[in-house]
Design a protein around this motif. Structure first.
Motif, mmCIF file in Angstrom:
data_model
loop_
_atom_site.group_PDB
_atom_site.id
_atom_site.type_symbol
_atom_site.label_atom_id
_atom_site.label_comp_id
_atom_site.label_asym_id
_atom_site.label_seq_id
_atom_site.Cartn_x
_atom_site.Cartn_y
_atom_site.Cartn_z
ATOM 1 N N PRO A 182 29.217 47.363 43.710
ATOM 2 C CA PRO A 182 28.353 47.572 44.878
ATOM 3 C C PRO A 182 27.518 48.852 44.775
ATOM 4 C CG PRO A 182 30.692 47.296 45.505
ATOM 5 C CD PRO A 182 30.642 47.580 44.035
ATOM 6 N N ALA A 183 27.728 49.627 43.691
ATOM 7 C CA ALA A 183 26.990 50.876 43.453
ATOM 8 C C ALA A 183 27.085 51.764 44.703
ATOM 9 C CB ALA A 183 25.572 50.565 43.010
ATOM 10 N N ALA A 184 25.979 52.332 45.160
ATOM 11 C CA ALA A 184 26.048 53.291 46.276
ATOM 12 C C ALA A 184 26.601 52.656 47.555
ATOM 13 C CB ALA A 184 24.665 53.888 46.531
ATOM 14 N N TYR A 185 26.425 51.327 47.699
ATOM 15 C CA TYR A 185 26.944 50.664 48.909
ATOM 16 C C TYR A 185 28.474 50.687 48.986
ATOM 17 C CZ TYR A 185 22.247 48.900 49.896
ATOM 18 O OH TYR A 185 20.909 48.790 50.181
ATOM 19 N N THR A 186 29.112 50.954 47.836
ATOM 20 C CA THR A 186 30.565 51.115 47.816
ATOM 21 C C THR A 186 31.015 52.090 48.903
ATOM 22 O OG1 THR A 186 30.477 50.917 45.404
ATOM 23 C CG2 THR A 186 32.492 51.874 46.330
ATOM 24 N N GLU A 216 36.238 44.785 42.162
ATOM 25 C CA GLU A 216 35.192 45.814 42.210
ATOM 26 C C GLU A 216 35.203 46.597 40.900
ATOM 27 O OE1 GLU A 216 34.722 48.032 45.863
ATOM 28 O OE2 GLU A 216 34.741 49.906 44.728
ATOM 29 N N VAL A 217 34.037 46.816 40.340
ATOM 30 C CA VAL A 217 33.960 47.596 39.099
ATOM 31 C C VAL A 217 32.954 48.736 39.236
ATOM 32 C CG1 VAL A 217 34.644 45.671 37.605
ATOM 33 C CG2 VAL A 217 32.236 46.077 38.011
ATOM 34 N N HIS A 218 33.240 49.807 38.522
ATOM 35 C CA HIS A 218 32.313 50.941 38.424
ATOM 36 C C HIS A 218 32.288 51.427 36.985
ATOM 37 C CE1 HIS A 218 31.908 51.228 42.737
ATOM 38 N NE2 HIS A 218 33.216 51.063 42.819
ATOM 39 N N LEU A 219 31.108 51.785 36.537
ATOM 40 C CA LEU A 219 30.974 52.371 35.205
ATOM 41 C C LEU A 219 31.687 53.716 35.149
ATOM 42 C CD1 LEU A 219 27.278 51.487 35.301
ATOM 43 C CD2 LEU A 219 28.609 50.851 33.303
ATOM 44 N N SER A 220 31.445 54.531 36.164
ATOM 45 C CA SER A 220 32.011 55.886 36.190
ATOM 46 C C SER A 220 33.319 55.900 36.976
ATOM 47 C CB SER A 220 31.006 56.850 36.846
ATOM 48 O OG SER A 220 30.813 56.510 38.209
ATOM 49 N N ASN A 221 34.113 56.937 36.738
ATOM 50 C CA ASN A 221 35.331 57.109 37.528
ATOM 51 C C ASN A 221 34.954 57.818 38.826
ATOM 52 O OD1 ASN A 221 37.720 57.766 38.697
ATOM 53 N ND2 ASN A 221 38.616 58.743 36.891
ATOM 54 N N ILE A 222 34.780 57.017 39.877
ATOM 55 C CA ILE A 222 34.278 57.567 41.146
ATOM 56 C C ILE A 222 35.235 58.612 41.732
ATOM 57 C CG2 ILE A 222 32.800 55.597 41.746
ATOM 58 C CD1 ILE A 222 35.004 54.547 43.589
ATOM 59 N N TYR A 223 36.490 58.592 41.292
ATOM 60 C CA TYR A 223 37.490 59.521 41.859
ATOM 61 C C TYR A 223 37.431 60.906 41.242
ATOM 62 C CZ TYR A 223 38.795 55.192 43.899
ATOM 63 O OH TYR A 223 38.723 54.005 44.593
ATOM 64 N N LYS A 224 36.632 61.062 40.191
ATOM 65 C CA LYS A 224 36.475 62.427 39.690
ATOM 66 C C LYS A 224 35.039 62.924 39.856
ATOM 67 C CE LYS A 224 35.962 61.789 34.705
ATOM 68 N NZ LYS A 224 36.596 61.897 33.406
ATOM 69 N N ARG A 225 34.328 62.302 40.801
ATOM 70 C CA ARG A 225 32.946 62.710 41.066
ATOM 71 C C ARG A 225 32.859 63.384 42.436
ATOM 72 N NH1 ARG A 225 28.824 58.160 39.589
ATOM 73 N NH2 ARG A 225 27.437 59.951 39.911
ATOM 74 N N GLU A 226 31.662 63.429 43.023
ATOM 75 C CA GLU A 226 31.493 64.100 44.314
ATOM 76 C C GLU A 226 32.440 63.475 45.357
ATOM 77 O OE1 GLU A 226 29.099 62.472 42.561
ATOM 78 O OE2 GLU A 226 27.115 63.316 42.963
ATOM 79 N N GLU A 227 32.766 64.286 46.355
ATOM 80 C CA GLU A 227 33.725 63.825 47.358
ATOM 81 C C GLU A 227 33.277 62.522 48.044
ATOM 82 O OE1 GLU A 227 35.167 67.185 49.599
ATOM 83 O OE2 GLU A 227 36.200 65.763 50.950
ATOM 84 N N PHE A 228 31.962 62.421 48.325
ATOM 85 C CA PHE A 228 31.500 61.230 49.056
ATOM 86 C C PHE A 228 31.657 59.947 48.248
ATOM 87 C CE2 PHE A 228 27.483 60.155 47.025
ATOM 88 C CZ PHE A 228 27.060 61.347 46.445
ATOM 89 N N SER A 278 36.027 54.310 48.664
ATOM 90 C CA SER A 278 35.371 53.005 48.597
ATOM 91 C C SER A 278 35.685 52.217 49.862
ATOM 92 C CB SER A 278 35.862 52.217 47.374
ATOM 93 O OG SER A 278 35.388 50.884 47.441
ATOM 94 N N LEU A 279 34.621 51.833 50.569
ATOM 95 C CA LEU A 279 34.804 50.985 51.759
ATOM 96 C C LEU A 279 35.051 49.541 51.337
ATOM 97 C CD1 LEU A 279 31.984 52.166 54.211
ATOM 98 C CD2 LEU A 279 34.436 52.450 54.480
ATOM 99 N N THR A 280 34.599 49.196 50.144
ATOM 100 C CA THR A 280 34.634 47.806 49.712
ATOM 101 C C THR A 280 35.913 47.431 48.944
ATOM 102 O OG1 THR A 280 33.182 48.582 47.929
ATOM 103 C CG2 THR A 280 32.150 47.383 49.725
ATOM 104 N N ALA A 281 36.521 48.401 48.264
ATOM 105 C CA ALA A 281 37.705 48.088 47.437
ATOM 106 C C ALA A 281 38.847 47.439 48.235
ATOM 107 C CB ALA A 281 38.186 49.327 46.692
ATOM 108 N N PRO A 282 39.101 47.848 49.492
ATOM 109 C CA PRO A 282 40.206 47.205 50.228
ATOM 110 C C PRO A 282 39.967 45.722 50.506
ATOM 111 C CG PRO A 282 39.644 49.312 51.232
ATOM 112 C CD PRO A 282 38.559 48.997 50.235
ATOM 113 N N ALA A 283 38.729 45.263 50.319
ATOM 114 C CA ALA A 283 38.441 43.838 50.500
ATOM 115 C C ALA A 283 38.551 43.082 49.170
ATOM 116 C CB ALA A 283 37.044 43.660 51.090
#
Ligand code: DQA
Length: 146
Positions: free
Chosen positions: A76-80, A99-111, A115-120
Motif C-alpha cells: 500500500p506504500a504511503a497509504y500503509t 502486505e509487503v514492503h521493500l524497506s523495513n518500515i520498522y527501522k525508518r521514521e516513526e510515522f 501500519s494501519l493495513t497490516a492488521p487486515a
C-alpha cells in the motif's frame, strides 16, 4: 487455477529512480516479472496493478472477490500509514491478503513504523527489497492452502 490480485500503491511506478538509497535500483517492471515467474511456479494466476489513487485501490480490493480473486498481495506504500479506507476494504473483502514492503518500515521514521493495513492481512513481509514480493506471494500461497 487460483488467481491473485497484486496491488502496488502510490509512487511505486517510480522505483528504480526513486530514493535508490532506500529502495534500490529495482524497477516495478522487474518486480512484476518476478511476481509472474513466482506465480507460475506456485501454479497461481496473477493480475498486477499500480495506482496512485486511494479510491482506485479501494475499488480494486472491493471488487476482488466478485472478479474471482482468491487472495491479495499488496504494497500500500504511503497509504500503509494513513488509510483507514484501504484497511476497511481489506477487511470487507474477507480474502487472505499479504502486505509487503521493500524497506523495513520498522527501522525508518516513526510515522512509517505503524501500519494501519497490516492488521487486515494474514501477514506482512518488509525489508527484503524485491524478495519481499516473492516471499509475500509464497506466504499468500501458503495461506491459501491452509
Ligand atoms: C514502502 C514503505 C512506505 O513507507 C513508503 O511510503 C513507500 C514504500 C516500501 O515498500 O518500503 O512508498 O511501502
Amino acid at each position: 487455477m487460483k488467481k491473485i490480485l497484486a496491488l502496488h500503491g502510490p509512487n511505486l511506478q517510480l522505483l528504480g529512480d526513486r530514493e535508490t538509497g532506500i529502495y534500490g535500483k529495482v524497477t516495478m517492471r522487474q518486480i512484476n516479472e518476478e511476481l509472474k515467474r513466482e506465480a507460475k511456479k506456485l501454479k497461481l494466476g496473477i493480475v498486477i496493478k499500480q495506482s496512485n489513487h486511494e479510491g482506485e485501490l479501494v475499488d480494486d480490493i472491493g471488487s476482488a472477490r466478485k472478479k474471482g480473486f482468491a487472495g491479495i498481495l499488496i504494497n500500500p506504500a504511503a497509504y500503509t500509514h494513513t488509510s483507514v479506507a484501504i484497511r476497511d476494504a481489506l477487511l470487507a473483502a474477507s480474502l487472505p491478503a499479504v502486505e509487503v514492503h521493500l524497506s523495513n518500515i520498522y527501522k525508518r521514521e516513526e510515522f512509517r513504523q505503524h501500519s494501519l493495513t497490516a492488521p487486515a492481512c494474514v501477514g506482512q513481509i518488509a525489508g527484503f527489497g524485491l524478495e519481499s514480493y516473492r516471499l509475500g506471494l509464497q506466504g499468500l500461497a501458503f495461506a491459501l492452502k491452509s
